[in-house]
Scaffold this active site. Structure first.
Site, short mmCIF file in Angstrom:
data_model
loop_
_atom_site.label_atom_id
_atom_site.label_comp_id
_atom_site.label_asym_id
_atom_site.label_seq_id
_atom_site.Cartn_x
_atom_site.Cartn_y
_atom_site.Cartn_z
N ALA A 1 13.80 -8.07 11.49
CA ALA A 1 13.72 -8.18 10.04
C ALA A 1 14.23 -9.54 9.55
CB ALA A 1 14.55 -7.05 9.41
N LYS B 1 20.54 3.00 10.24
CA LYS B 1 21.95 2.63 10.08
C LYS B 1 22.69 3.63 9.20
CE LYS B 1 20.51 0.37 12.50
NZ LYS B 1 19.21 -0.11 12.98
N GLY C 1 7.75 0.42 21.89
CA GLY C 1 7.45 -0.88 21.30
C GLY C 1 6.62 -0.77 20.04
N ALA D 1 -4.96 -4.21 0.11
CA ALA D 1 -5.63 -5.50 -0.08
C ALA D 1 -6.56 -5.83 1.07
CB ALA D 1 -4.57 -6.59 -0.21
N GLY E 1 8.90 -1.86 3.03
CA GLY E 1 8.24 -1.69 4.33
C GLY E 1 9.03 -0.87 5.32
N VAL E 2 8.80 -1.15 6.60
CA VAL E 2 9.44 -0.37 7.68
C VAL E 2 10.96 -0.50 7.60
CG1 VAL E 2 9.72 -0.17 10.18
CG2 VAL E 2 7.46 -0.51 9.22
N HIS F 1 44.45 -13.19 11.29
CA HIS F 1 45.08 -12.22 12.19
C HIS F 1 45.61 -11.05 11.38
CE1 HIS F 1 47.36 -10.61 15.53
NE2 HIS F 1 48.39 -10.48 14.70
N ASP G 1 6.37 -9.34 11.41
CA ASP G 1 5.91 -8.71 12.65
C ASP G 1 4.44 -8.99 12.95
OD1 ASP G 1 8.42 -7.62 12.76
OD2 ASP G 1 7.76 -5.52 12.85
N LYS H 1 0.81 -1.23 0.00
CA LYS H 1 0.00 0.00 0.00
C LYS H 1 0.84 1.27 0.00
CE LYS H 1 -0.83 0.34 4.95
NZ LYS H 1 -1.73 0.24 6.05
P1 NAD Z 1 11.01 -2.49 22.97
O1 NAD Z 1 9.87 -3.32 23.41
O2 NAD Z 1 12.32 -3.13 22.72
O3 NAD Z 1 11.27 -1.33 24.04
C1 NAD Z 1 10.25 -0.46 24.48
C2 NAD Z 1 10.60 0.01 25.88
O4 NAD Z 1 9.70 1.04 26.27
C3 NAD Z 1 10.50 -1.10 26.92
O5 NAD Z 1 11.74 -1.24 27.57
C4 NAD Z 1 9.38 -0.60 27.84
O6 NAD Z 1 9.60 -0.96 29.18
C5 NAD Z 1 9.44 0.90 27.64
N1 NAD Z 1 8.18 1.62 27.95
C6 NAD Z 1 6.93 1.31 27.54
N2 NAD Z 1 6.03 2.22 28.01
C7 NAD Z 1 6.72 3.13 28.72
C8 NAD Z 1 6.37 4.31 29.45
N3 NAD Z 1 5.11 4.75 29.56
N4 NAD Z 1 7.37 5.01 30.07
C9 NAD Z 1 8.65 4.60 29.99
N5 NAD Z 1 9.03 3.49 29.31
C10 NAD Z 1 8.09 2.76 28.68
O7 NAD Z 1 10.48 -1.71 21.67
P2 NAD Z 1 11.20 -0.69 20.67
O8 NAD Z 1 12.56 -0.32 21.13
O9 NAD Z 1 10.20 0.39 20.45
O10 NAD Z 1 11.34 -1.57 19.37
C11 NAD Z 1 10.18 -2.12 18.74
C12 NAD Z 1 10.53 -3.41 18.03
O11 NAD Z 1 11.38 -3.15 16.93
C13 NAD Z 1 11.23 -4.39 18.94
O12 NAD Z 1 10.67 -5.66 18.77
C14 NAD Z 1 12.65 -4.37 18.45
O13 NAD Z 1 13.31 -5.63 18.61
C15 NAD Z 1 12.51 -4.00 16.98
N6 NAD Z 1 13.72 -3.27 16.56
C16 NAD Z 1 14.87 -3.98 16.34
C17 NAD Z 1 16.01 -3.30 15.99
C18 NAD Z 1 17.27 -4.08 15.75
O14 NAD Z 1 17.19 -5.29 15.61
N7 NAD Z 1 18.44 -3.45 15.72
C19 NAD Z 1 16.03 -1.92 15.90
C20 NAD Z 1 14.85 -1.23 16.17
C21 NAD Z 1 13.70 -1.93 16.49
#
Ligand code: NAD
Length: 483
Positions: free
Chosen positions: A330, A50, A282, A114, A39-40, A454, A322, A34
């Site tokens: 990813a 990055k 999150g 879709a 995607g993300v 090395h 996801d 869409k």
């Molecule tokens: P996350 O779940 O890793 O972290 C969110 C954090 O926010 C948690 O620690 C939680 O306790 C905190 N939180 C929630 N509500 C809150 C509040 N009201 N006040 C204070 N803290 C609060 O989620 P994310 O960092 O947003 O990432 C989302 C998803 O994307 C995850 O599944 C992550 O693995 C994925 N991601 C992966 C990568 C990577 O692989 N390098 C990079 C970015 C995102």
């Protein structure tokens, strides 16, 4: 249009990999997206962050040039606009690449939204408003996730963004009317000390912003090996990032030209000022508006429930990435996409989640795979832990990046490698060797006695394996403990 073998809904890293793999296996495939192919991950997640972090890294390195014997006359400046332009070029190149791969494999790409009419027919509202129906033998749902919106008052205020919005591309808004961030914030408050929160804290702090991270839990980076998260916490401080743990954000309110973020910590209501707030609390699976309930597809909250072959409870319907809520990474989405394609093509493929690496693109990077020491403790698993610091690695010294260490967890007696966790230069790539070891039951002895080139950072992995297997590394002394 004659019947297709597969319609993939969603062109992110789960969906487009699925479509390519299915086409490679001889299936007739259409993919509906869409917004933007990739995607993300490609457009407002993995790749743009990055690219920007690499700019930040370049800036930090430039500030240290005299250390490397390079004299610079004149001043160094962060040119955010050019960093964003470079990021957009990288993103554009990859998105074009995906388009070419899909068409090159004979996948029919449709830009539109879709909705399932039945398990074997998909209605598509195309970008020009016209509608078509695709008849198909199978459907893969790969609709991804959206940022979580916890009950925090003021999340809709201008100046409060999600990572998707912060990385918006000109003219393309993943949600709402995000416009690309034109200026660097001076004071950034990040809600959430997860992966997104920490990556953005690293980025904007390196570029000169005053950053505060407010995390609800007692620790940051929950999936990361506890010792590395602890060490990284002290590095955050050194980098000038303020971290408040056990701080639950409740409200954001306008304050003069900026914003005020109110949170509960130490049983008190406290406040911190910001000119930009990042909501990094999150992500939640996105499965709305697809007609899944009408077809009886089982969901747990928004998560589409799937088995190890990525099949839902409705025959012919699969889901990957996801939207399944299994693991929002990813690389997991892509593997799930391959498995779904192979199953649909009649192969006996299944998902195996035993060795899923994680990477945090902080400075320095953190990466890991397999069992953590906290999991070993919880489940009463006896492990040997071998540790090797990058400060004792020749290559790290030549790079001027000696912060961090490698930790190898293995069965007692130098047996199978159960987990590897590291922080330091290049660990996002070093984790591949560890993943192979965990996935295929390689022992710490085998890892240690494999010749590593090395001078390379990879020697740190072999040395930590040696420390786990025999209690001693060659280039560092006495770092084994029995847990
Ligand atoms: P996350 O779940 O890793 O972290 C969110 C954090 O926010 C948690 O620690 C939680 O306790 C905190 N939180 C929630 N509500 C809150 C509040 N009201 N006040 C204070 N803290 C609060 O989620 P994310 O960092 O947003 O990432 C989302 C998803 O994307 C995850 O599944 C992550 O693995 C994925 N991601 C992966 C990568 C990577 O692989 N390098 C990079 C970015 C995102």
């Amino acid at each position: 249009m004659s019947e297709l073998d597969l319609v993939v809904i969603g062109g992110g890293v789960g969906g487009y990999v699925c479509a390519i793999r299915a086409a490679q296996l001889g299936l007739r495939v259409a993919l509906v997206e869409k917004l933007r192919l990739g995607g993300v991950c490609l457009n407002w997640g993995c790749i743009p962050t990055k690219a920007l972090l690499q700019s930040a890294h370049a800036y930090l390195l430039a500030r240290r040039l005299t250390e490397f014997g390079v004299q610079v006359k004149g001043t160094l400046e962060v040119a955010w606009e050019f960093m964003v332009a470079r990021k957009n070029t990288v993103v554009g190149t990859l998105v074009d690449g995906v388009q070419n791969l899909l068409t090159g494999h004979g996948v029919q790409v449709l830009l539109g939204t879709a909705r399932l009419i039945s398990p074997r027919s998909v209605g598509v509202t195309l970008a020009d408003g016209s509608r078509i129906v695709l008849d198909t033998r199978h459907v893969v749902i790969a609709t991804g996730s959206v940022p979580a919106r916890p009950p925090i008052a003021g999340l809709d205020l201008p100046g409060v963004l999600t990572s998707d919005q912060l990385l918006a591309l000109p003219g393309v808004a993943p949600q709402g009317d995000a416009t690309p961030l034109r200026d660097l914030p001076r004071r950034l408050v990040i809600i959430g000390g997860g992966v997104i929160g920490i990556e953005f804290a690293t980025l904007f702090s390196a570029l000169g912003a005053q950053v505060t991270v407010l995390e609800m839990l007692p620790r940051i980076l929950l999936p990361v090996e506890v010792e590395l998260a602890r060490r990284y916490r002290s590095l955050l401080k050194k980098q000038g990032i303020e971290l408040v743990v056990e701080a639950r954000v409740e409200e954001i309110a306008p304050a003069g030209k900026g914003l005020m973020v109110y949170y509960q910590a130490d049983q008190q209501r406290q406040a911190v000022r910001a000119d930009l707030v990042l909501n990094a609390t999150g992500r939640v699976p996105f499965s709305e508006g697809l007609g899944l309930d009408e077809l009886g597809v089982i969901r747990e909250r928004e998560r589409v429930q799937v088995d190890e072959r990525m099949a839902t409870n409705v025959a012919g319907l699969y889901a990957v990435g996801d939207v399944t809520g299994k693991s929002m990474l990813a690389h997991v989405a892509s593997r799930q996409g391959e498995v779904a394609a192979e199953v649909i093509a009649g192969h006996d493929s299944r998902m195996d989640y035993r060795a899923v690496p994680y990477v945090v693109y902080s400075l320095p990077e953190i990466a890991g795979v397999g069992l953590t020491s906290q999991e070993a403790k919880e489940h009463g698993i006896q492990v040997e832990v071998g540790v090797f610091p990058f400060s004792a690695n020749g290559r790290a010294l030549t790079l001027g990046e000696t912060e961090g260490q490698v930790r190898v967890l293995c069965e007692p007696g130098g047996g199978r490698v159960l987990g590897v966790h590291m922080m330091g230069p290049g660990v996002s790539d070093l984790i591949a060797e560890a993943t192979l070891a965990v996935q295929h039951g390689i022992t710490a002895r085998q890892m240690a006695t494999t010749i590593h080139a090395h001078p390379t950072l990879s020697e740190g992995v072999a040395e930590a394996a040696r420390a786990a297997a025999w209690g001693e590394a060659i280039h560092f002394m006495k770092l084994r403990s029995r847990r």
